[in-house]
Scaffold this motif. Structure first.
Motif, PDB file in Angstrom:
ATOM      1  N   ILE A 122     -53.948 -96.765  76.016  1.00 43.74           N
ATOM      2  CA  ILE A 122     -54.101 -96.213  74.669  1.00 43.74           C
ATOM      3  C   ILE A 122     -53.226 -94.972  74.584  1.00 43.74           C
ATOM      4  CG2 ILE A 122     -55.664 -95.281  72.939  1.00 43.74           C
ATOM      5  CD1 ILE A 122     -57.924 -96.803  74.286  1.00 43.74           C
ATOM      6  N   THR A 125     -65.698 -97.112  65.355  1.00 48.93           N
ATOM      7  CA  THR A 125     -65.770 -97.473  66.769  1.00 48.93           C
ATOM      8  C   THR A 125     -64.745 -98.573  67.029  1.00 48.93           C
ATOM      9  OG1 THR A 125     -68.133 -96.940  66.924  1.00 48.93           O
ATOM     10  CG2 THR A 125     -67.208 -98.370  68.631  1.00 48.93           C
ATOM     11  N   THR A 151     -63.679 -96.591  71.942  1.00 55.65           N
ATOM     12  CA  THR A 151     -63.138 -95.357  71.359  1.00 55.65           C
ATOM     13  C   THR A 151     -63.915 -94.970  70.105  1.00 55.65           C
ATOM     14  OG1 THR A 151     -60.938 -95.995  72.172  1.00 55.65           O
ATOM     15  CG2 THR A 151     -61.024 -94.249  70.519  1.00 55.65           C
ATOM     16  N   VAL A 163     -61.178 -87.336  69.603  1.00 58.61           N
ATOM     17  CA  VAL A 163     -61.303 -88.724  70.053  1.00 58.61           C
ATOM     18  C   VAL A 163     -62.093 -88.779  71.360  1.00 58.61           C
ATOM     19  CG1 VAL A 163     -60.051 -90.888  70.409  1.00 58.61           C
ATOM     20  CG2 VAL A 163     -58.961 -89.043  69.105  1.00 58.61           C
ATOM     21  N   PHE A 207     -63.113 -91.371  74.467  1.00 55.36           N
ATOM     22  CA  PHE A 207     -62.808 -92.626  75.144  1.00 55.36           C
ATOM     23  C   PHE A 207     -63.857 -92.866  76.221  1.00 55.36           C
ATOM     24  CE2 PHE A 207     -58.799 -90.650  73.832  1.00 55.36           C
ATOM     25  CZ  PHE A 207     -58.214 -91.659  73.081  1.00 55.36           C
ATOM     26  N   THR A 244     -64.738 -94.932  79.209  1.00 52.65           N
ATOM     27  CA  THR A 244     -64.084 -95.810  80.175  1.00 52.65           C
ATOM     28  C   THR A 244     -65.039 -96.081  81.328  1.00 52.65           C
ATOM     29  OG1 THR A 244     -63.156 -94.195  81.740  1.00 52.65           O
ATOM     30  CG2 THR A 244     -62.007 -94.448  79.631  1.00 52.65           C
ATOM     31  N   THR A 266     -66.316 -90.631  80.571  1.00 49.30           N
ATOM     32  CA  THR A 266     -65.902 -90.320  79.196  1.00 49.30           C
ATOM     33  C   THR A 266     -64.773 -89.296  79.197  1.00 49.30           C
ATOM     34  OG1 THR A 266     -68.097 -90.783  78.302  1.00 49.30           O
ATOM     35  CG2 THR A 266     -66.666 -89.369  76.990  1.00 49.30           C
TER      36      THR A 266
END
Length: 555
Positions: free
Chosen positions: A33, A126, A134, A149, A151, A153, A157
């Motif tokens: 991203i 979302t 995201t 933003v 993220f 993962t 986070t």
């Protein structure tokens, strides 16, 4: 280097150790991203260059893994590189409504709007981008619709703040989403990437609302026309200028392409409210009594071709500043632009204008968080690891010290260079390796085709000029058919240097004769020998080193 199957990478492709061209990316396994793709303007050493954008070599070599470009807000240092990026790779863009409107305008100008997938998002959106979920939260800045933003993962986070400040009395009623930020921090943040622009500035950044009162006061005191220059993208400021014009019964005209574009987009999307019949063309404004006219223009940073600069030089085709007019510069110079702004102010005074500018005028407040707000963001997010971004090294350094004061472990703070990778694998975090990063130079229609050699030649030409000597040789036996014809541009004035020009031609002739006797007739050897011989001679005579360009013509 290659990302392992369960490994997270965080890296900057632009925006650290510099102001501008912000671009970052996250990669987990095979999902990338990208966050923002900005530009910045060149300094005086990059002669002829129009724009600087990030080097996207790494992204080009991983096209199939890129899931999205997420854009935090609509300032040039975050969206200016997008058209050039999309000419090299096509990827979906996610941004808020105003940000997307400004991006659309750029893509339309570049003729690539139709083939680009654009998606509107807001703080409630979302996105599932591969393995990364995201989400977003509202922030304040000097342009509407700014987003932080989040993220989520498999490695934890990651939060990217975007540009922000905590303005509790925002002009547009878009309040910072402090409760949501606190909830994000409560749920656990592994990495925080937070902007550092004002990390050296103590206290809190004042509210944009304070500027509106000072603009109104200046409008009330003005006797004739008002010329006001600010950042075109500062939509909040534009609305306050519109309100001041309404209160003083003035009409409004726009000068400068970016100002016209931003006002059009913001008005169409409902971010600017302009009373009916207030907005007029410059030709119409010229016919009105001066006390009824406000001119809103670009050029607050002293850009040579912007409207304010041309007005100050009395070279604008549609308007001119006259004695008694009031000029308001509602922006502080970005570091490096001070000289250009000072020159414009001097010229405005020469024209007889009343000029209100600088920090004492109180016509500008920053859109970036000062130290106490940066500490507030760190306290809300409670990150385990911290990466200061968006700033020169001293700003990143001061931000890291602030992070330590609110409890972040100094060993968990990473001050990066563009291209450095922070890696998290099975919970183990370290700085590891690099990806390609740097700057790509935009010159006219060329993207990245100007390198160090061309820039070196431009610097040499600008410093000492060029000397061209045209040599006509016989195709049959290589004899010199005519005396060399030597032309100078930017080196010496030929009419005042006839003796030197004769010596140059004699030296070229004698050099050619020696080479002919030695049977050295290859063009490359002839050119190189003439360049070296003339270079030594001219330095002895003038202490200058012009670019020397021998041209050989065979007849």
């Amino acid at each position: 280097m290659k990302v392992a199957a369960k490994q997270l990478w965080i890296a900057a492709l632009g925006g650290v150790n510099e102001i501008g061209k912000n671009m970052y990316f996250l990669q987990y396994a095979d999902d990338i991203i990208v966050i923002d793709c900005g530009s910045k303007f060149p300094d005086e050493s990059l002669l002829g260059i129009d724009l600087i954008i990030p080097d996207v070599t790494y992204l080009l070599s991983n096209l199939d893994k890129i899931r999205a470009l997420v854009v935090t807000h609509g300032h040039e240092d975050h969206i200016g590189g997008i058209p050039y990026l999309l000419k090299q790779l096509n990827l979906p863009i996610y941004a808020s409504r105003l940000t997307l409107g400004l991006i659309e305008n750029k893509l339309r100008e570049h003729g690539i709007l139709r083939q680009t997938k654009l998606h509107v998002i807001d703080s409630e959106s979302t996105l599932q981008l591969g393995a990364i979920t995201t989400t977003f939260f509202n922030t304040n800045h000097s342009i509407p619709d700014c987003l932080g933003v989040v993220f989520d993962t498999p490695e934890g986070t990651v939060v990217h703040t975007g540009d922000f400040k905590f303005d509790m009395t925002p002009v547009n009623k878009q309040y910072p989403d402090i409760h949501k930020m606190a909830d994000i921090g409560k749920n656990g943040v592994k990495f925080l990437l937070s902007e550092s622009t004002n990390a050296e500035r103590p206290g809190f950044t004042p509210s944009e609302k304070l500027v509106g009162a000072h603009i109104e006061e200046a409008f009330m005191k003005a006797d004739r026309r008002i010329f006001i220059s600010t950042f075109a993208s500062n939509v909040h400021r534009l609305q306050q200028i519109i309100e001041a014009a309404r209160l003083t019964d003035r009409r409004l005209t726009l000068l400068g392409r970016s100002m016209v574009n931003v006002v059009r987009v913001a008005q169409e999307l409902g971010y600017l409210s302009i009373p009916d019949n207030m907005l007029i063309e410059p030709t119409e404004a010229a016919k009105l009594p001066p006390e009824q006219v406000t001119v809103l223009c670009t050029g607050s940073q002293g850009e040579p071709m912007a409207a304010l600069s041309r007005l100050a030089n009395a070279s604008h085709r549609q308007m001119e500043i006259q004695a008694g007019d009031t000029v308001l510069i509602a922006a502080n110079p970005i570091p490096g632009n001070e000289r250009n702004v000072s020159r414009i102010v001097d010229n405005l005074y020469v024209l007889g204008a009343k000029v209100i500018y600088g920090s004492r005028s109180e016509l500008h407040v920053s859109g970036h968080a000062s130290q106490e707000e940066l500490k507030l963001m760190l306290t809300l997010m409670k990150p385990e690891y911290f990466i200061p971004i968006h700033g020169e090294y001293r700003m990143l350094h001061h931000h890291s010290l602030l992070a330590e004061t609110v409890g972040v472990n100094p060993n968990n703070i990473f001050i990066l260079k563009n291209g450095d990778i922070v890696e998290s694998s099975s919970g183990v975090v370290r700085q590891s390796g690099r990806v390609a990063a740097g700057q790509t130079l935009v010159d006219g229609l060329g993207i990245g085709d100007i390198g160090n050699v061309v820039l070196r030649d431009r610097r040499q030409l600008s410093a000492d000029g060029i000397l061209i000597t045209v040599i006509t040789l016989s195709q049959e036996d290589g004899r010199l058919l005519n005396e060399p014809d030597t032309v100078s541009r930017g080196f010496i004035y030929v009419r005042n240097s006839e003796t030197l020009m004769e010596e140059i031609n004699k030296l070229v002739t004698s050099t050619l004769q020696k080479m002919s006797e030695a049977d050295l007739g290859e063009w490359n050897i002839i050119k190189q020998t003439i360049k070296e011989t003339l270079s030594r001679f001219l330095y002895e005579k003038t202490k200058r080193r012009p670019m020397i360009l021998p041209i050989i013509i065979e007849v």
